[in-house]
Design a protein around this motif. Structure first.
Motif, PDB file in Angstrom:
ATOM      1  N   ASP A 155     -54.276  34.782  25.008  1.00  0.00           N
ATOM      2  CA  ASP A 155     -53.555  33.370  25.734  1.00  0.00           C
ATOM      3  C   ASP A 155     -53.021  32.599  24.735  1.00  0.00           C
ATOM      4  O   ASP A 155     -53.142  31.534  24.310  1.00  0.00           O
ATOM      5  CB  ASP A 155     -54.786  32.347  26.216  1.00  0.00           C
ATOM      6  CG  ASP A 155     -54.114  31.320  27.056  1.00  0.00           C
ATOM      7  OD1 ASP A 155     -53.069  31.336  27.338  1.00  0.00           O
ATOM      8  OD2 ASP A 155     -54.880  30.246  27.499  1.00  0.00           O
TER       9      ASP A 155
ATOM     10  N   ASP B  99     -54.091  30.024  21.888  1.00  0.00           N
ATOM     11  CA  ASP B  99     -55.547  29.756  22.096  1.00  0.00           C
ATOM     12  C   ASP B  99     -56.583  31.172  21.915  1.00  0.00           C
ATOM     13  O   ASP B  99     -57.693  31.044  22.124  1.00  0.00           O
ATOM     14  CB  ASP B  99     -55.649  29.253  23.721  1.00  0.00           C
ATOM     15  CG  ASP B  99     -55.161  28.100  23.930  1.00  0.00           C
ATOM     16  OD1 ASP B  99     -54.705  27.342  23.062  1.00  0.00           O
ATOM     17  OD2 ASP B  99     -54.628  27.712  25.110  1.00  0.00           O
TER      18      ASP B  99
ATOM     19  N   GLU C 118     -57.942  34.650  22.665  1.00  0.00           N
ATOM     20  CA  GLU C 118     -58.333  35.558  23.706  1.00  0.00           C
ATOM     21  C   GLU C 118     -59.145  34.865  24.904  1.00  0.00           C
ATOM     22  O   GLU C 118     -60.165  34.103  24.579  1.00  0.00           O
ATOM     23  CB  GLU C 118     -59.183  36.801  23.388  1.00  0.00           C
ATOM     24  CG  GLU C 118     -59.178  38.041  23.911  1.00  0.00           C
ATOM     25  CD  GLU C 118     -59.832  39.284  23.030  1.00  0.00           C
ATOM     26  OE1 GLU C 118     -59.113  40.163  22.866  1.00  0.00           O
ATOM     27  OE2 GLU C 118     -61.132  39.002  23.084  1.00  0.00           O
ATOM     28  N   SER C 119     -58.750  35.182  25.937  1.00  0.00           N
ATOM     29  CA  SER C 119     -59.517  34.388  27.164  1.00  0.00           C
ATOM     30  C   SER C 119     -60.096  35.528  28.045  1.00  0.00           C
ATOM     31  O   SER C 119     -59.404  36.758  27.994  1.00  0.00           O
ATOM     32  CB  SER C 119     -58.408  33.552  27.964  1.00  0.00           C
ATOM     33  OG  SER C 119     -57.825  32.454  27.210  1.00  0.00           O
TER      34      SER C 119
ATOM     35  N   ARG D  52     -59.935  40.571  30.226  1.00  0.00           N
ATOM     36  CA  ARG D  52     -59.411  40.064  28.863  1.00  0.00           C
ATOM     37  C   ARG D  52     -57.975  39.996  28.721  1.00  0.00           C
ATOM     38  O   ARG D  52     -57.342  41.099  29.043  1.00  0.00           O
ATOM     39  CB  ARG D  52     -60.217  40.534  27.757  1.00  0.00           C
ATOM     40  CG  ARG D  52     -60.257  39.989  26.644  1.00  0.00           C
ATOM     41  CD  ARG D  52     -61.113  40.834  25.530  1.00  0.00           C
ATOM     42  NE  ARG D  52     -60.260  42.008  25.178  1.00  0.00           N
ATOM     43  CZ  ARG D  52     -60.728  43.312  25.218  1.00  0.00           C
ATOM     44  NH1 ARG D  52     -61.835  43.359  26.116  1.00  0.00           N
ATOM     45  NH2 ARG D  52     -60.205  44.423  25.220  1.00  0.00           N
TER      46      ARG D  52
ATOM     47  N   VAL E   1     -61.354  36.013  32.157  1.00  0.00           N
ATOM     48  CA  VAL E   1     -61.477  35.553  33.439  1.00  0.00           C
ATOM     49  C   VAL E   1     -62.169  36.317  34.305  1.00  0.00           C
ATOM     50  O   VAL E   1     -62.217  37.612  34.164  1.00  0.00           O
ATOM     51  CB  VAL E   1     -59.924  35.343  33.987  1.00  0.00           C
ATOM     52  CG1 VAL E   1     -59.084  36.751  33.865  1.00  0.00           C
ATOM     53  CG2 VAL E   1     -59.714  34.686  35.073  1.00  0.00           C
TER      54      VAL E   1
END
Length: 241
Positions: A179, A182, A184-185, A176, A187
């Motif tokens: 970004d 944008d 939280e992202s 986590r 992957v």
């Protein structure tokens, strides 16, 4: 610099050096001569047909005689192009050797097919020659434009049982990171690591990616933290127990 050693030169179609011209001339002569004998002795031209079939091997030898910019031997034309070219020569020779001209349409159809397959072979060959250059240019752009984000490992899958010859294996990780605008992202990736340095939940990592291609992410976990000084055992301390 683009012309520096780190960026390979653009790939070029291999030149027709003299051994390939000799192989091509032999192949054409064998194909035409064998086809002519086959047409002249038809329908009892079995031996001549076998001789004409030898041109396939000659064309394949011609196709495999190409060289790239690194002077490594690689095929220039594939099997379909070589086979169709052999059919053209045999059919033309047979049309000259027999009274009827029915082999000529066969030769024409094979020639048209050879043109299209040769174009595909050429585009594929140039693509292979240019692949190192495109990869180097991409790596240079990635180094200059990639966005860097700090991440943390939130989940770990099951570590693979297989260990390669380098003493490495892999595990699926979920990370986590924030970004920018944008938010939280998350992957998920298959992470390869040395067996003596396994990752753990909560480990910090660096995520790098291009804004226009976020799918191409590079993930690198931080090295494990050194033990606290209080936990370290002095070298001159007596053994415990």
């Amino acid at each position: 610099m683009e012309n520096g050693r780190s960026i390979p030169p653009a790939g070029k179609w291999p030149r027709l050096f003299w051994p390939r011209w000799v192989a091509l001339a032999i192949a054409v002569a064998v194909g035409l001569g064998g086809g002519w004998l086959t047409g002249r002795e038809s329908p009892n031209g079995t031996a001549a047909a076998a001789l004409a079939a030898m041109t396939y091997g000659a064309f394949m030898a011609f196709a495999a005689a190409g060289r790239d910019t690194l002077e490594h031997i690689h095929p220039v034309f594939g099997g379909w192009t070589s086979s169709l070219a052999a059919v053209v020569t045999i059919a033309v020779g047979a049309a000259v050797g027999m009274p009827s001209g029915w082999p000529l349409p066969v030769a024409l159809a094979a020639a048209v097919g050879a043109v299209f397959t040769a174009r595909d072979d050429r585009s594929g060959r140039l693509f292979d020659l240019n692949r190192p250059r495109e990869r180097a240019l991409h790596e240079r752009r990635f180094a200059a434009e990639a966005v860097t984000r700090r991440a943390v490992v939130t989940e770990m899958g099951k570590t693979l049982a297989e260990i390669d010859h380098r003493g490495r294996t892999s595990v699926s990780l979920t990370l986590r990171y924030t970004d920018g605008a944008d938010g939280e992202s998350v992957v998920r990736t298959q992470y390869e690591f040395p067996v003596h340095l396994p990752p753990r939940v909560g480990a910090k990592a660096t995520v790098r990616y291009l804004r226009d291609n976020p799918g191409d992410r590079r993930i690198e976990l931080d090295p494990p933290e050194a033990p606290e000084p209080s936990d370290a055992v002095p070298q001159d301390a007596p053994p415990r127990g």
